[in-house]
Design a protein around this motif. Structure first.
Motif, short mmCIF file in Angstrom:
data_model
loop_
_atom_site.label_atom_id
_atom_site.label_comp_id
_atom_site.label_asym_id
_atom_site.label_seq_id
_atom_site.Cartn_x
_atom_site.Cartn_y
_atom_site.Cartn_z
N PHE A 172 -21.30 36.18 -26.32
CA PHE A 172 -20.38 36.20 -27.45
C PHE A 172 -19.02 35.65 -27.02
CE2 PHE A 172 -17.12 38.39 -30.00
CZ PHE A 172 -17.53 38.03 -31.27
N GLY A 173 -18.54 34.65 -27.75
CA GLY A 173 -17.26 34.05 -27.43
C GLY A 173 -17.32 32.93 -26.42
N HIS A 174 -18.51 32.59 -25.90
CA HIS A 174 -18.62 31.50 -24.94
C HIS A 174 -18.53 30.16 -25.66
CE1 HIS A 174 -20.78 34.02 -21.62
NE2 HIS A 174 -19.62 34.52 -21.98
N GLY A 203 -15.93 27.42 -21.42
CA GLY A 203 -14.79 28.24 -21.78
C GLY A 203 -15.22 29.53 -22.45
N GLU A 204 -14.25 30.42 -22.65
CA GLU A 204 -14.48 31.71 -23.30
C GLU A 204 -13.32 32.01 -24.24
OE1 GLU A 204 -15.11 34.84 -20.55
OE2 GLU A 204 -16.66 33.79 -19.42
N LYS A 205 -13.65 32.51 -25.41
CA LYS A 205 -12.63 32.95 -26.35
C LYS A 205 -12.35 34.43 -26.09
CE LYS A 205 -14.04 29.70 -29.98
NZ LYS A 205 -14.56 29.57 -31.36
N ARG A 206 -11.15 34.74 -25.69
CA ARG A 206 -10.80 36.12 -25.36
C ARG A 206 -10.46 36.88 -26.64
NH1 ARG A 206 -10.15 35.74 -19.91
NH2 ARG A 206 -9.51 33.70 -19.11
N LEU A 234 -22.51 24.68 -32.45
CA LEU A 234 -22.00 23.39 -32.04
C LEU A 234 -22.14 22.35 -33.15
CD1 LEU A 234 -23.20 23.09 -28.33
CD2 LEU A 234 -20.85 23.18 -29.14
N SER A 235 -23.26 22.37 -33.85
CA SER A 235 -23.44 21.43 -34.95
C SER A 235 -22.41 21.67 -36.04
CB SER A 235 -24.86 21.56 -35.52
OG SER A 235 -25.82 21.18 -34.57
N LYS A 262 -28.65 29.85 -31.83
CA LYS A 262 -27.32 30.14 -32.34
C LYS A 262 -26.28 29.20 -31.72
CE LYS A 262 -24.52 32.65 -34.83
NZ LYS A 262 -24.56 32.59 -36.31
N THR A 263 -26.41 28.91 -30.44
CA THR A 263 -25.48 27.99 -29.78
C THR A 263 -25.55 26.61 -30.40
OG1 THR A 263 -25.64 29.22 -27.70
CG2 THR A 263 -24.87 26.94 -27.58
N MET A 264 -26.75 26.11 -30.65
CA MET A 264 -26.90 24.78 -31.24
C MET A 264 -26.37 24.76 -32.66
SD MET A 264 -30.65 23.71 -29.74
CE MET A 264 -30.50 22.02 -30.28
#
Length: 841
Positions: free
Chosen positions: A781-783, A761-764, A820-821, A815-817
Motif C-alpha cells: 500500500f502506497g508503493h 518510491g513510497e507515499k508516506r 499505473l494505467s 491492482k498495480t497494473m
C-alpha cells in the motif's frame, strides 16, 4: 556457530543464540522473586507472628476433627519458599554469566565463548535441573497437604459449633485467635494466587528441562555417530516428509485447498533436490540462527544495490517523461479516432517482429545484475529500458496486460474474491450465487463433461461448481461479466492431478477469446510445482509443429499443459468459436492468460495451439523462473508478454538461484565482524520505527555505513575453521552436482518479453503506517512502481524482502497494473491498436 555440544551431543543452538533467552529468563526470575515469592514470605511471617515465633508455627500440631497430618503443610511451605528463593537467586547469577559469555566473539570467532557456554549449560541442565525438579515436587506436596491443613477443625472451635450462637462475634474471634491460618477473607487468598503462579512457572521450567533431557539423551554421542547414510534413504526420508506435510495441511484446512489424494503425487524430484541442497558431508556446522542472521545481512546488502538502482530509474524516468509529454498527448488524440479498428494490422506487426530484444524506447534504467564466472560472483550495473507510454508498442503492452489481468485473477474464484473484498464480498457473492441457485436444473452447471461433446457453443457452463454456484458467481464478478461486452462460455473448476481449472471467456470489446488458466492454489498444484526437473520438449514439438530440439521445460508445466490441451480437444469449444466455416468469431484473437504455474502452462499451451491459431497471444502474470530453456523462452517474444511485480519470489525461483542464495548467505556469515545480537539490534526496526518508515533505510550512505560496520571486506576475511568448512561443503556440492549428470546443468528461464514493475518510491501516510503494522510490512500500500523492460535472465537472484511472497499474489499485480494505467491515462475498456507506421523494433 558452531552448534553447542552438551554431554558430547549436538544441539540446534549456537553459543551466541542465548542472549535473548537469558533476558527472558531474567525477567521471569524477577517476577518470581518480587511478585510470587514476596507474598508467600509475608504470609509465613504473619503466621509466625500469630503463633509466637517461626518454630512454633512450623511445629504447631492442632488437635481436632480431620487434623491428621495437618501440621506438615506449614513446614513444606517454608521449605518450598526457601529453596525456591535460593534457586532463583542462583539462576539469576547463572543467567547473567551466560548472557556475558554468549556475547563474546563473532559468529565465526567462537573460542572466547564456546567452552564457557557449554560448561554453564551442562551445570544448569543436570545439577540445577534436578534441584528444580525436586522443588517442583515440593510444590505438589505442599498443595496436597494444604487440603488436610484447611479442613482441620480445632477442638475449641467444635465446642462453639455445638452451641446455637453462630452469630455471636465471640465465636469468630475465638476461631480466629486459635486458628489464624484458616483463610476467611479475600486477602488471605492473595498469597495462594502468588503460590499458584510460582508453581505454574516452575511447571514450565521442568517441562523444558525434561524435553531437553529427552532430546539430548535420545541421540547417540557425537563421536558415536554412524557414517553418513545412503542418499537413497535420505531421498525417501524427504519424500515421506513432503507427503506427511501435505496430508497435515490438507486435514488442518478441512481439504478446502485439496489434499485428499496426496499419495498419488510424485515427490521424487523435490526429494532429490532437497537431498542435494542440504548435503554437506558433515563438513559444515551452522545452526538455524546463523541462517537467519545471514538472510538479514543479505537483505541489507541487496538493499544497498536496490537503492542505487532505484535512483537511476527515477532519474531516467523523470527526464524522459517530461520530454515526451507533448508527444504523448498528440498520440492519444490521434489514437482515439482509430480505436475501433480491427486488430489485424496491429497483431500482424507484432507477429512479424521476430527480434528478441525489447522495443526501442528513449529512456533507460540501470540496476545491478548478478553474474557468475566459475566460483566468482560479481554484480554489474546494467542498463534496461523503461516503458515509454508515448511509444505505441509500450502503450499497447500496458493496455493489453492491464485489460486481461482481471481474467487471470477471476479463475481463482471465491476465495481470492473474498480476500480482496472482505467487507462487501460475502454479500455480493451471496446475492449473485442466490440468483444462480434459481437456475438449478437449467443446464448451467454440468457435472458430466461428456455432455459438452454435442451441440452448439455452450454459454455459462461451469464444471465442478457447488450447488450454490459460488465459484461461478465469483468468477463473473471478478472478471466483470455483467453486460454484453463480456461473456462466460465455459469454466472447468475441478482441481486434481488430472484436472486443471481454466475458463473460456469472450471479450467483445477487444475481439478476443480468452483462455484463462489458474495457477497454484491447491495442494495438488503445489505437488505439481515441485516437479522441478527439466523434461525434454522435442516429442511435444514434433507432435504440435514447433521446433523444440534440445529444448527443455519444467516438468510440472508439461503435465498441466497436456491436461488442459486434452480437455480443450475433448469439448472443442475453441474450434467452434474460432476455427472453420461455422465458427462464430473468426475475426477474434485467441488470448491465453495465466498466473504463476498457470502462466508457464499458458505459454506451453500457446505453443501447442499456435499452428492451429496463428494469431494467438499469450499474457503471463508472475510466471515461474524455471519454465523453459533459453531458446524456447525467447522465441515466443513476438506473441508472449510476461509481467512481474518487484521482488516476486516465483519468477526468480530455480535450483540455481536457491543454490546461489545458500552460498551467498554462507559467505556473508563468514564476513560478519560483530556478535549476532548486535547484527539483530542494528538491522531490525526499533519500536520507534515499527509503524513508520526509517529514513536511514532509504539513504544510500546510511545503508552503506551500516554494511561496513557489520561486515569485513572480502580481502579482510582471514582463514578460519569456518572458511575451510565452507570450502569443503562446496566441494561436496560439486560432487553431488556432477553425479546428477547434465540434468543439473540445464538452466530454465521465464518466457516472453518481460515487463518488471520496479518499486521506485513510497507515499508516506498514516494509513500506510497502520497497514504496515497490521501486515508485518508485507503490504504494498502506497508503493510507487515503474515498468521496465528486462531480459529473461535478469531474474537470476532471489531478493530478500518482506513482500517477496505477497508480491506474487495475483491481486497485487493486477491492482498495480490498473493503477499505473490510470496514472498514465490509458483507457483499457477500449481496444488499443498500434500505428502501422511505427512497428516495434
Amino acid at each position: 556457530m558452531p552448534a553447542i555440544h552438551l554431554f558430547r551431543r549436538r544441539t540446534l543452538l549456537g553459543g551466541d543464540d542465548l542472549q535473548l533467552p537469558c533476558i527472558a529468563s531474567l525477567i521471569m526470575r524477577g517476577l518470581q522473586l518480587t511478585c510470587f515469592l514476596v507474598p508467600i514470605w509475608l504470609e509465613i511471617s504473619n503466621q509466625a507472628a500469630s503463633h509466637g515465633g517461626l518454630l512454633n508455627y512450623l511445629w504447631y500440631r492442632r488437635e481436632g476433627t480431620d487434623c491428621n497430618m495437618s501440621h506438615v503443610m506449614p513446614l513444606l511451605l517454608f521449605i518450598y519458599a526457601a529453596t525456591s528463593t535460593v534457586i532463583t537467586l542462583l539462576l539469576i547469577v547463572f543467567e547473567i554469566r551466560l548472557f556475558q559469555a554468549s556475547g563474546l566473539g563473532t559468529p565465526v570467532e567462537t573460542m572466547p565463548r564456546s567452552e564457557k557456554v557449554e560448561r554453564l549449560l551442562e551445570l544448569k541442565l543436570i545439577p540445577i535441573g534436578i534441584i528444580q525438579c525436586i522443588i517442583f515436587i515440593l510444590g505438589i506436596l505442599t498443595i496436597a497437604f494444604a487440603f488436610s491443613h484447611y479442613s482441620c477443625v480445632p477442638e475449641d472451635a467444635s465446642i462453639y459449633m455445638q452451641q446455637d450462637d453462630l452469630q455471636d462475634d465471640d465465636f469468630w474471634k475465638h476461631v480466629s485467635a486459635s486458628a489464624d491460618d484458616i483463610p476467611v477473607s479475600g486477602e488471605s487468598f492473595l498469597w495462594w494466587i502468588a503460590f499458584a503462579f510460582l508453581w505454574l512457572s516452575q511447571v514450565l521450567e521442568v517441562f523444558v528441562i525434561v524435553v531437553l533431557w529427552c532430546r539430548l539423551f535420545g541421540q547417540p554421542p557425537t563421536s558415536a555417530l554412524p557414517e553418513p547414510v545412503m542418499h537413497e534413504l535420505v531421498e525417501e526420508m524427504w519424500a515421506e516428509r513432503c507427503t506427511n506435510l501435505c496430508h497435515c495441511l490438507g486435514m488442518s484446512t478441512c481439504f478446502m485447498f485439496g489434499g485428499k489424494n496426496m499419495a498419488l503425487g510424485d515427490y521424487g524430484a523435490v526429494a532429490r533436490a532437497l537431498t542435494d541442497y542440504f548435503e554437506n558431508g558433515n563438513k559444515l556446522d551452522v545452526v538455524p540462527s546463523d541462517i537467519v542472521m545471514g538472510l538479514m545481512v543479505l537483505r541489507l546488502v541487496q538493499r544497498k544495490r536496490i537503492l542505487e538502482s532505484r535512483n537511476e530509474v527515477l532519474r531516467e524516468k523523470r527526464s524522459t517523461y517530461n520530454t515526451s509529454l507533448q508527444q504523448q498527448d498528440q498520440l492519444f488524440a490521434s489514437n482515439s479516432s482509430s480505436s475501433a479498428n480491427s486488430s489485424g494490422p496491429l497483431l500482424e506487426n507484432i507477429r512479424n517482429n521476430s527480434s528478441h530484444s525489447a522495443p526501442t524506447s528513449g529512456n533507460r534504467a540501470s540496476f545491478f545484475l548478478m553474474h557468475e564466472e566459475g566460483e566468482e560472483t560479481f554484480y554489474e550495473l546494467t542498463s534496461r529500458k523503461v516503458l515509454n507510454i508515448s511509444k505505441p508498442f509500450d502503450r499497447f503492452t500496458m493496455q493489453e496486460g492491464t485489460r486481461f489481468a482481471r481474467y487471470q485473477l477471476a479463475i481463482y474464484t471465491w476465495l481470492i474474491y473474498l480476500y480482496m473484498n472482505p467487507v462487501s464480498g460475502f454479500a455480493r457473492l451471496l446475492l449473485k450465487s442466490s440468483c444462480g441457485c434459481c437456475e438449478r436444473g437449467q443446464g448451467s452447471n454440468i457435472d458430466d463433461k461428456e455432455d459438452l461433446l454435442t451441440g452448439d457453443v455452450p454459454s455459462g457452463v461451469v464444471v465442478g461448481d457447488n450447488w450454490c454456484k459460488v465459484h461461478k458467481a465469483a468468477l463473473m464478478l471478478q472478471a466483470g461479466i455483467q453486460d454484453d461486452d463480456t461473456e462466460l462460455v465455459y469454466a472447468q473448476l475441478l482441481s486434481s492431478f488430472s484436472d486443471i481449472p481454466y475458463c473460456i471467456i469472450i471479450d467483445h470489446k477487444w475481439k478476443s477469446i480468452v483462455l484463462a488458466i489458474r495457477g497454484t492454489f491447491s495442494l495438488e498444484d503445489c505437488v505439481t510445482d515441485v516437479l522441478i526437473e527439466p523434461e525434454p520438449l522435442q516429442q511435444m514439438g514434433d507432435e504440435f509443429g514447433f521446433d523444440a530440439e534440445d529444448q527443455y521445460c519444467h516438468g510440472g508445466i508439461i503435465s498441466c499443459a497436456r491436461v488442459v490441451y486434452r480437455d480443450l480437444q475433448r469439448h472443442g469449444i475453441l474450434d467452434k468459436l474460432l476455427y472453420g466455416e461455422n465458427a462464430k468469431y473468426t475475426d477474434y484473437t485467441l488470448r491465453v492468460v495465466g498466473h504463476s504455474l498457470g502462466a508457464g502452462t499458458a505459454t506451453l499451451v500457446s505453443y501447442m495451439l499456435r499452428q492451429r491459431f496463428p494469431s494467438i497471444r499469450c499474457l503471463n502474470y508472475s510466471p515461474p523462473g524455471c519454465s523453459f530453456t533459453w531458446r524456447m523462452a525467447n522465441e515466443c517474444k513476438a506473441w508472449c508478454h510476461s509481467f512481474v511485480l518487484d521482488s516476486d519470489l516465483v519468477p526468480r525461483l530455480s535450483i540455481d538461484s536457491m543454490e546461489h542464495l545458500r552460498d551467498e548467505v554462507l559467505e556473508l556469515i563468514g564476513r560478519v565482524k560483530v556478535p549476532k545480537a548486535d547484527v539483530a539490534r542494528k538491522i531490525l526496526p526499533s519500536p520507534k520505527y515499527l509503524c513508520k518508515q526509517n529514513k536511514n533505510h532509504d539513504d544510500i550512505d546510511s545503508v552503506a555505513d551500516l554494511v561496513d560496520s557489520l561486515l569485513f571486506n572480502q580481502e579482510e576475511v582471514s582463514r578460519s575453521e569456518y572458511s575451510l568448512s565452507v570450502a569443503s561443503f562446496k566441494t561436496v556440492q560439486e560432487e553431488r552436482r556432477s553425479k546428477r549428470g547434465n540434468i543439473r546443468s540445464i538452466k530454465l528461464y521465464p518466457p516472453g518479453r518481460i515487463v518488471h514493475f520496479t518499486k521506485t518510491g513510497e507515499k508516506r501516510s498514516l494509513m500506510r503506517s497502520a497497514a504496515k503494522c497490521l501486515t508485518c510490512w508485507t503490504t504494498n500500500f502506497g508503493h510507487e512502481y515503474t515498468p521496465i523492460w528486462v531480459n529473461n535472465d535478469d531474474f537470476n537472484e532471489i531478493v530478500i524482502s518482506p513482500t517477496m511472497g505477497t508480491d506474487h499474489f495475483p491481486n497485487r499485480l493486477t491492482k498495480t497494473m490498473e493503477n499505473l494505467s490510470e496514472e498514465y491515462g490509458l483507457d483499457v475498456t477500449k481496444y488499443a491498436c498500434l500505428d502501422t507506421d511505427s512497428p516495434p523494433v
